[in-house]
Write an enzyme that holds these catalytic residues in place. Structure first.
Site, mmCIF file in Angstrom:
data_model
loop_
_atom_site.group_PDB
_atom_site.id
_atom_site.type_symbol
_atom_site.label_atom_id
_atom_site.label_comp_id
_atom_site.label_asym_id
_atom_site.label_seq_id
_atom_site.Cartn_x
_atom_site.Cartn_y
_atom_site.Cartn_z
ATOM 1 N N SER A 128 -7.118 15.304 -39.729
ATOM 2 C CA SER A 128 -7.422 15.837 -41.048
ATOM 3 C C SER A 128 -7.478 17.353 -41.090
ATOM 4 C CB SER A 128 -8.751 15.270 -41.557
ATOM 5 O OG SER A 128 -9.793 15.662 -40.690
ATOM 6 N N LYS A 185 -14.632 19.685 -41.432
ATOM 7 C CA LYS A 185 -13.821 19.963 -42.614
ATOM 8 C C LYS A 185 -13.978 21.433 -42.963
ATOM 9 C CE LYS A 185 -12.600 15.648 -43.674
ATOM 10 N NZ LYS A 185 -12.251 15.227 -42.348
#
Lengths: 197, 198
Positions: free
Chosen positions: A76, A120
């Site tokens: 990700s 993230k």
């Protein structure tokens, strides 16, 4: 001559003559047991144990409150972070002091499963307006939200393969556990992680 | 003079004049070194104690003073921190995040990460619960929980800020340790007029 202290005789030392070979072996064993310095061993073991406990506590305090190490895995955050094999330094002081801003890569507890830690990038802090692609790869539609108070909007760099605020919404700032700003492995990519806006 | 000093005073001589100040200085240095090494050992002991204390407080059990009125009468606060209730909270539950309905938990406020709240767990992840005021039924999302204070009138809880992520939980309150009249376990309790979730 073998001598043994027997408590029942109230301190009188009675010399014992071994009466048979097995009794002789037994009394040799007991004598060897009594010869081991139990108290000294116990003292050394407890001091070594105490030292180890202090060391473990120090490691815990440093890695939880000052500087830790993280091994992120998954696609990700490509291309900033590899799928596996990266080792990153995690700054634990910044989130507590509020020194986290847009563009920082952070470690946070997943709002979908608190036992999972995810990495993230922060795109918006409280009050910011964030425009994000709703369905990356399939359509160009975007949506704009205002991040609520005390929350942040996190998104993976690889929007085609990332489960982030586009799915689970803005997350409370209290879930942020660390800020990752420096990579220490692999050697070819040692250095700070860029903070893109 | 002999009575005061216990021994006859030494007669002054040029030789003694040169060594006496040095001896006094040496004695003073020994005293300072002794005091410094004592300070150093006190510093070492406090750092060690602090590190061990922080580790225990992070991983096993911690002590918290109650500052709000949202859990009255289970836990009360007064204006002075010393006279409000003090509770013991355990951190072992943060290993697997397995809680039970009715547990009293500590968690970070979702709109201000610096504040810590104490409330009772009403809804676990995946459960359907009834909102108290209306007859609405909502589902608690995965990884989240619904919390409410025992003192519904003065409690700012999930009825206002919605379900909170389990990751915000800091610990589970197990005992009250102050004031002496309230020392005891904090029991898992279900509010009387609520339908249990399903």
């Amino acid at each position: 001559m073998i001598t043994l202290m027997i408590p029942k005789t109230k301190g009188k030392i009675i010399p014992i003559e071994p009466s048979s070979p097995s009794a002789a072996a037994m009394s040799r064993f007991v004598r060897r047991l009594a010869g081991i310095p139990w108290r000294q061993i116990a003292g050394e073991a407890s001091s070594v144990g105490l030292l180890m406990a202090q060391g473990l506590c120090a490691v815990h305090v440093v890695s939880e409150h000052v500087l830790g190490v993280a091994f992120p895995r998954g696609p990700s955050m490509l291309p900033a972070l590899n799928m596996a094999g990266d080792v990153l330094l995690t700054d634990k002081v910044s989130p507590r002091r509020g020194w986290v801003g847009p563009g920082d890569v952070v470690l946070l507890l997943s709002p979908e499963d608190p036992r999972k830690i995810v990495a993230k990038r922060v795109l918006g802090m409280e009050g910011d307006e964030v425009t994000y692609p709703v369905d990356a790869g399939n359509s160009d539609a975007t949506k704009t939200v205002v991040v609520p108070q005390g929350h942040i909007w996190v998104q993976g760099d690889n929007i085609y393969s990332s489960n982030d605020s586009r799915q689970f919404g803005p997350v409370p700032y209290g879930l942020v556990k660390g800020k990752m700003s420096y990579r220490i492995w692999p050697p070819s990519r040692i250095g700070s992680i860029d903070s893109k806006e | 003079l002999a009575d005061l000093h216990g021994t006859a005073p030494k007669p002054w001589s040029p030789a003694s004049a040169s060594t006496e100040p040095r001896k006094i200085a040496r004695d003073r240095i020994v005293l300072i070194m002794g005091a410094r090494s004592q300070l150093w050992s006190i510093a070492k002991m406090s750092v060690t104690g602090g590190v061990i204390g922080v580790t225990i407080s992070d991983r096993y059990v911690t002590v918290v003073a109650i500052k709000g009125h949202s859990m009255h009468p289970t836990m009360t606060a007064t204006d002075s921190a010393l006279r409000g209730d003090i509770v013991l909270a355990e951190k072992a539950c943060l290993d697997q995040y397995k809680f039970s309905r009715g547990d009293v938990i500590l968690f970070k406020c979702p709109s201000n990460h610096k504040e810590v709240f104490v409330k009772r767990l009403i809804g676990l992840p995946g459960e359907w619960i009834q909102l108290p005021a209306s007859s609405e039924i909502i589902k608690v999302p995965q990884g989240h929980c619904w919390v409410e204070g025992d003192n519904a009138a003065r409690s700012w809880d999930s009825r206002s800020f919605g379900p909170i992520p389990l990751g915000l939980i800091n610990g589970r309150v197990t005992h009250i340790i102050w004031p002496p009249s309230k020392i005891g376990r904090v029991e898992r309790k279900w509010p009387e007029d609520r339908i249990p979730p399903f």
